[in-house]
Design an enzyme around this catalytic site. Structure first.
Site, short mmCIF file in Angstrom:
data_model
loop_
_atom_site.label_atom_id
_atom_site.label_comp_id
_atom_site.label_asym_id
_atom_site.label_seq_id
_atom_site.Cartn_x
_atom_site.Cartn_y
_atom_site.Cartn_z
N CYS A 155 0.85 -1.30 -0.10
CA CYS A 155 -0.29 0.04 0.11
C CYS A 155 1.06 1.03 0.14
O CYS A 155 1.27 1.40 -0.95
CB CYS A 155 -1.07 -0.14 1.31
SG CYS A 155 -2.44 1.21 1.24
N HIS A 200 -3.79 -4.99 1.88
CA HIS A 200 -3.41 -5.89 2.99
C HIS A 200 -3.68 -7.30 3.01
O HIS A 200 -4.33 -7.72 2.72
CB HIS A 200 -3.55 -4.41 4.04
CG HIS A 200 -3.36 -3.46 3.83
ND1 HIS A 200 -1.76 -2.75 4.09
CD2 HIS A 200 -4.64 -1.65 3.37
CE1 HIS A 200 -2.43 -1.82 4.49
NE2 HIS A 200 -3.62 -1.16 3.56
#
Length: 488
Positions: free
Chosen positions: A332, A430
């Protein structure tokens, strides 16, 4: 019929509120009771994607799992994600409404209160029991005005409260007596019982203290809960307890920079639990040790944390790591840092502007107002292995490196990037280590062939069952049945 409501408040942060609500949720589920978790206001950088396309604290997602239901935005109507020491992104009903300073949010609490009460009302109509988790401590007298997180909420909905304290920290009797002393008379009256958490040793040795506490406060001690070792539960926030690991059988070392605004550190729970992985978090001023895999984690303030990395000398450490054949993974915000530029034209994560990235992959990222929130699955390109995870990001990345994706998602989109030589991978997902096949493939890429199998979701289920067993063995379940209006 309206749900029965029970609130768990703590004498301190990390007293065990989140765990106790999860434990009670699994205990109630065993009894066939339709139960929902609820946290009016949460401040955390660990968040989860909900079934209705919003964002809540990860602790409430875990509590929903304990209750056997999918996570919803109503379980955590107000989420504050700190992006500076004095300000946070404010998320209402799963949607970011903007950044606010502490003073600005104090004025905004009237709006937040309406969101909290609306969510609670909806849950109370649908479930038999609502288990509420407080935030911090109800004795923070500077925050009493317009409180929606602790006694302010309990008074608004007229629910009983359990007060929990952590004996492992020391001072448990002072915590409980002092907290009760700082409550108003009406607030003290709604405290239905006390819970002592994380006790080690023979309970008989504690009994004189328990007897004194009950005489002094007039409140029953409904449980002395043991310190349970080896629980695999998602933390609400923070990395203070047991962040780094060094198991005796470690064959692979993973290093992660401890960014000031590191988000979703639960990404590393599977590595923390793996018996063959040494996980090292490196903080400010600490030397970066040699390792097999270096992971740049997610961040709530990507440009600011990128500047921190550069000031701490990480670019040279990464270059050295790659020169010696090590692997590098960006997740991310870590993905965004690996590109050429990160641009925040709207000032979403701080002052508007543009920052040069680390430059290892050919793409640029622009932060946009709308945040992508979704659970996804797909296949990793290099290994052909199934991967699952979730997206929580404002960034949109564009560039030639994205033509070599980390994975192809089931909805047809490409995610992430890989370097031509295979040393660097980056993904917006994630939770990539949580799915056992993906974990095995990533460990093999990093150098740990034929790693021991580890199924983190299964370990979490075992931990939740252990918590329910703890409730049965160490709490006054007759009192709980009465408080929750359950059949005997």
């Amino acid at each position: 019929m309206q749900a029965r409501v029970l609130m768990v408040q703590g004498c301190t942060s990390d007293a065990g509120k989140s765990t106790l609500v999860a434990a009670l949720g699994r205990w109630a589920r065993r009894r066939g009771v339709r139960t929902a978790p609820f946290k009016p206001q949460n401040m955390a950088l660990n968040s989860a994607v909900t079934i209705d396309g919003g964002e809540i604290g990860r602790a409430q997602a875990l509590q929903a799992q304990a209750c056997g239901i999918p996570a919803e935005t109503d379980f955590n109507p107000v989420l504050l994600k700190p992006n500076t020491d004095q300000g946070s992104q404010v998320i209402i009903h799963g949607v970011a409404v903007g950044n606010m300073s502490a003073l600005e949010y104090h004025d905004y609490k009237r709006v937040a209160r309406e969101a909290v009460l609306a969510s609670h009302a909806r849950l109370a109509e649908r479930f038999q029991v609502v288990l509420v988790e407080g935030a911090g401590s109800p004795a923070e007298i500077n925050l009493r005005q317009n409180d929606i997180a602790n006694m302010g909420f309990a008074e608004a909905v007229d629910c009983p409260v359990l007060l929990v304290a952590d004996i492992d920290r020391g001072g448990v009797f002072a915590h409980l007596v002092g907290t009760l002393a700082l409550l108003s008379s009406s607030e003290r009256d709604r405290v239905a019982g006390l819970v002592i958490n994380r006790f080690r040793g023979d309970p008989a040795l504690l009994q004189p203290g328990v007897d004194w506490l009950q005489r002094e406060t007039g409140k029953p001690v409904l449980g002395v809960l043991p310190y349970l070792q080896g629980l695999q539960l998602e933390a609400e926030d923070g990395l203070s307890r047991g962040a780094s690991t060094s198991p005796a059988g470690a064959r692979l070392r993973v290093v992660v920079p401890l960014l000031p605004r590191l988000s979703n550190h639960t990404d590393f729970d599977a590595l923390r639990a793996h018996p063959e992985v040494e996980l090292v978090f490196v903080g400010a001023g600490e030397a970066v040790p040699a390792c097999d895999l270096l992971v740049l984690p997610g961040s709530k303030s990507t440009r600011s944390d990128l500047g921190w990395l550069q000031a701490q000398g990480w670019p040279a450490a990464i270059q050295r790591h790659l020169r010696y054949g090590g692997k590098l993974l960006g997740i991310c915000g870590g993905l965004q840092m690996l590109g050429q530029w990160i641009e925040d034209p709207h000032g979403l994560e701080g002052p508007a502007g543009r920052s040069a990235g680390l430059g290892w992959l050919e793409f640029e990222t622009i932060l946009e107002h709308d945040k992508l929130l979704r659970e996804v699955s797909g296949r990793m390109e290099a290994a052909g292995t199934e991967v699952r995870g979730y997206e929580i990001h404002c960034g949109r990345s564009h560039g030639t490196a994205l033509a070599r994706p980390f994975c192809r998602l089931a909805d047809g989109r490409l995610d992430g990037a890989c370097s031509e030589d295979g040393q660097i991978r980056a993904t917006y997902l994630h939770g990539v280590f949580d799915h056992p096949p993906a974990l095995a493939a990533l460990l093999a890429w990093a150098g740990l062939e034929q790693a021991a199998a580890l199924d983190l979701p299964a370990l979490r289920e075992v931990s939740l069952e252990r918590l329910a067993d703890m409730i049965e063995e160490h709490m006054d379940t007759d009192a709980l049945v009465s408080l929750l209006g359950l059949p005997a």
